[in-house]
Write an enzyme that holds these catalytic residues in place. Structure first.
Site, short mmCIF file in Angstrom:
data_model
loop_
_atom_site.label_atom_id
_atom_site.label_comp_id
_atom_site.label_asym_id
_atom_site.label_seq_id
_atom_site.Cartn_x
_atom_site.Cartn_y
_atom_site.Cartn_z
N ARG A 179 0.85 -1.19 0.00
CA ARG A 179 0.00 0.00 0.00
C ARG A 179 0.88 1.23 0.00
NH1 ARG A 179 -3.35 -3.06 -1.29
NH2 ARG A 179 -5.46 -3.39 -0.50
N HIS B 132 -1.60 -0.49 -9.75
CA HIS B 132 -2.17 -1.40 -8.74
C HIS B 132 -2.69 -2.68 -9.38
CE1 HIS B 132 -4.20 -1.57 -4.52
NE2 HIS B 132 -3.95 -2.79 -4.95
N GLU C 97 -3.69 7.10 -4.15
CA GLU C 97 -4.33 6.44 -5.29
C GLU C 97 -5.77 6.93 -5.47
OE1 GLU C 97 -4.48 2.09 -5.59
OE2 GLU C 97 -2.43 2.12 -4.81
C1 8YV Z 1 -6.95 -6.20 -4.93
C2 8YV Z 1 -5.13 -5.79 -3.37
O1 8YV Z 1 -7.07 -6.33 -6.26
O2 8YV Z 1 -6.03 -7.70 -2.44
C3 8YV Z 1 -5.52 -6.61 -2.22
O3 8YV Z 1 -5.30 -6.16 -1.09
O4 8YV Z 1 -4.54 -4.78 -3.24
C4 8YV Z 1 -5.51 -6.21 -4.68
O5 8YV Z 1 -5.11 -7.52 -4.86
C5 8YV Z 1 -7.70 -5.01 -4.49
O6 8YV Z 1 -7.52 -4.84 -3.16
C6 8YV Z 1 -9.17 -5.20 -4.77
O7 8YV Z 1 -9.94 -4.75 -3.72
#
Ligand code: 8YV
Length: 331
Positions: free
Chosen positions: A243, A293, A272
């Protein structure tokens, strides 16, 4: 909950997942994939039994407190749940679930891709053949990158994804180092030949490449603060597929611009979907590799994430505990 719970899904999901949801639930899907605004979320949470949000939905305490009496489950389509106030949901007796494991290998693959792409200038080189000034042919000293074989990789966060990254990095001849809230199991350390650093500061000062693979929680906000980023070697590369908020992005950008950090590979950003203009300029110069992402963006991962959401809903609908429950103590 009714046997056919009223489920609201905030984003477009893979066809196969949506088809299965139509069979099982009274589902409201999002055909045009337009991201929900706050009012849309409030309306959905006022009437649904289950909300299926994603990383693009901020489900905070105010929305949860205002949610209708029917809402029993927030089934996140994603592994990270930093977009949900888990404690507020727990206080209201609303389950929160996520989709762990199914995206671990794909996310680790993309992390390795960035660990390779930044030091080896892959995107810059590929872009050269598409650019205005055509490639003039091979030259002994042109487009030279940095070797990663034999270098030190410091992994911040040795959870499922961190371990999967280490396994791949070891195959590339990287020496594995890590910092984590608690030490990994001895068997894992032996398998990976991994060195544990209790002090994150100490680890950061000795690594060639640092990869951020820990969850984003109040405790990891700016874990890589301006002070800690200064500890990195000027020859070091920073990779983040976790993140954006875990790194003080402004401080990182200033180090990159001043040449006090060699480069970065970023799949996530602090604000983001806004990507800082300065990062884009650095990308044009080949100093950083930026991705939108997409670390878990495989059809396989996204279908399996959807299947996990369905299982969590069905368990709660039949009065059972969902397998991928997230408790406040876990975030
Ligand atoms: C997801 C991600 O696509 O799973 C996670 O935490 O960052 C990604 O794999 C995204 O969060 C979809 O909500």
């Amino acid at each position: 909950m009714d046997k056919k719970p009223f489920v609201v899904v905030t984003r477009r999901l893979p066809d196969r997942v949506e088809a299965r949801m139509r069979e099982l639930f009274d589902v409201r899907l999002n055909g045009d994939d337009r991201a929900y605004g706050r009012d849309d979320l409030a309306r959905a949470m006022a009437e649904a039994d289950v909300l299926v949000p994603t990383v693009t939905d901020r489900i905070d305490a105010e929305l949860i407190e205002a949610a209708g009496p029917r809402l029993k489950l927030i089934a996140n389509f994603g592994n990270g749940v930093d977009n949900i106030d888990v404690a507020a949901a727990h206080a209201r007796g609303i389950f929160v679930t996520n989709t762990p494991n199914v995206l671990t290998e794909d996310t680790a693959d993309m992390t390795l891709a960035l660990i390779l792409a930044a030091p080896r200038r892959i995107v810059e080189g590929a872009g050269y053949l598409l650019g205005e000034d055509r490639w003039a042919g091979w030259s002994p000293t042109w487009m030279l990158g940095h070797r990663i074989h034999g270098k030190r990789l410091g992994i911040v966060g040795m959870g499922r994804i961190g371990i999967a990254v280490a396994r791949r990095a070891r195959a590339f001849g990287l020496a594995i180092h890590y910092h984590n809230r608690k030490r990994a199991a001895q068997a894992i350390e032996e398998e990976l030949g991994a060195t544990y650093w209790e002090s994150l500061d100490q680890m950061l000062a000795h690594m060639d490449i640092v990869s951020v693979n820990c969850p984003y929680t109040p405790a990891t906000f700016h874990l890589l603060s301006a002070r800690r980023l200064e500890l990195l070697r000027p020859s070091a590369f920073l990779v983040n597929t976790a993140r954006g908020e875990i790194i003080d992005e402004d401080a990182m950008i200033r180090l990159l611009e001043d040449g006090r950090l060699a480069g970065a590979g970023l799949d996530v950003f602090e604000h983001e979907p806004k990507v800082d203009e300065r990062l884009c300029k650095l990308a044009e110069k080949g100093r950083v590799v930026l991705l939108p992402h997409m670390s878990s963006a495989t059809i396989e991962s996204r279908i399996e994430m959807g299947e996990k959401v369905i299982i969590n809903i069905r368990m709660v609908a039949s009065g059972d505990r969902p397998p991928d429950r997230v408790l406040p103590s876990m975030v």
